[in-house]
Design an enzyme around this catalytic site. Sequence first.
Site, PDB file in Angstrom:
ATOM      1  N   CYS A 190      -5.936   5.687   3.051  1.00  0.00           N
ATOM      2  CA  CYS A 190      -4.729   6.207   2.409  1.00  0.00           C
ATOM      3  C   CYS A 190      -5.005   6.404   0.925  1.00  0.00           C
ATOM      4  O   CYS A 190      -5.935   5.833   0.373  1.00  0.00           O
ATOM      5  CB  CYS A 190      -3.540   5.280   2.637  1.00  0.00           C
ATOM      6  SG  CYS A 190      -3.770   3.602   2.051  1.00  0.00           S
TER       7      CYS A 190
ATOM      8  N   CYS B  62      -4.338   0.048   2.244  1.00  0.00           N
ATOM      9  CA  CYS B  62      -3.788   0.167   3.591  1.00  0.00           C
ATOM     10  C   CYS B  62      -4.571  -0.652   4.624  1.00  0.00           C
ATOM     11  O   CYS B  62      -4.000  -1.130   5.602  1.00  0.00           O
ATOM     12  CB  CYS B  62      -3.751   1.628   4.028  1.00  0.00           C
ATOM     13  SG  CYS B  62      -2.576   2.627   3.109  1.00  0.00           S
TER      14      CYS B  62
ATOM     15  N   ARG C 208       9.100   2.019   2.919  1.00  0.00           N
ATOM     16  CA  ARG C 208      10.208   1.562   2.077  1.00  0.00           C
ATOM     17  C   ARG C 208      11.193   2.715   1.852  1.00  0.00           C
ATOM     18  O   ARG C 208      12.407   2.526   1.897  1.00  0.00           O
ATOM     19  CB  ARG C 208       9.655   1.040   0.754  1.00  0.00           C
ATOM     20  CG  ARG C 208      10.653   0.338  -0.107  1.00  0.00           C
ATOM     21  CD  ARG C 208       9.986  -0.284  -1.312  1.00  0.00           C
ATOM     22  NE  ARG C 208       9.231  -1.466  -0.927  1.00  0.00           N
ATOM     23  CZ  ARG C 208       8.568  -2.249  -1.772  1.00  0.00           C
ATOM     24  NH1 ARG C 208       8.582  -1.979  -3.062  1.00  0.00           N
ATOM     25  NH2 ARG C 208       7.906  -3.295  -1.337  1.00  0.00           N
TER      26      ARG C 208
ATOM     27  N   CYS D 206       3.098   1.449   2.976  1.00  0.00           N
ATOM     28  CA  CYS D 206       4.224   0.505   2.844  1.00  0.00           C
ATOM     29  C   CYS D 206       5.326   1.119   1.984  1.00  0.00           C
ATOM     30  O   CYS D 206       6.513   0.979   2.281  1.00  0.00           O
ATOM     31  CB  CYS D 206       3.762  -0.807   2.215  1.00  0.00           C
ATOM     32  SG  CYS D 206       2.507  -1.685   3.151  1.00  0.00           S
TER      33      CYS D 206
ATOM     34  N   CYS E 111       0.850  -1.188   0.000  1.00  0.00           N
ATOM     35  CA  CYS E 111       0.000   0.000   0.000  1.00  0.00           C
ATOM     36  C   CYS E 111       0.891   1.246   0.000  1.00  0.00           C
ATOM     37  O   CYS E 111       2.113   1.151   0.092  1.00  0.00           O
ATOM     38  CB  CYS E 111      -0.916  -0.001   1.223  1.00  0.00           C
ATOM     39  SG  CYS E 111      -0.044   0.200   2.796  1.00  0.00           S
TER      40      CYS E 111
END
Length: 169
Positions: free
Chosen positions: A104, A130, A47, A43, A40
């Site tokens: 999100c 999300c 990252r 995420c 998502c």
Amino acid sequence: MNALTRFAHSKAAWLILMLSAVALELAALFFQHVMKLDPCVMCIYQRVAVFGLIFAGLIGVVGYRYRIARAVGVIIWSVSAAWGLKLALELVDMQMNPSPFATCSYLPEFPTWLQLHEWLPSLFMPTGMCSDIPWEFMGVTMGQWMIVAFGGYLLALAIFFIPALRKSA
């Protein structure tokens, strides 16, 4: 100079930071491309925070002998780990307390001069939601594991902050 300061001034300490963050990135890519778990937008932001940790470690590996390089590495480390923890906490809150008002976006909101999702879509294009919980290990979600990971980076930073910034003997 005590042992902790010597270690904080060593190439090995910064290499551990960098390689542990590389391992997290490789795990994320494994989950995305091998296990087919869609990341998502939160995420993807996490990252980016992990890439910040890699960059901080790289600065330390290259400039571990120099106080200014260690200081820059510590600053990037602290911003990346704190931002990553904030994002992981927000993601877990969205997953555990779903609400139509707390969602999100579908696309990351990177600055116009840093459109990572367009430059490297295989790394930075979100394809998941999300609110989904696609994976758990020992009853702990991926977002919760990232809270542990970023918390660990912040704990390590708290231990190494002063020793890393001390003047070399």
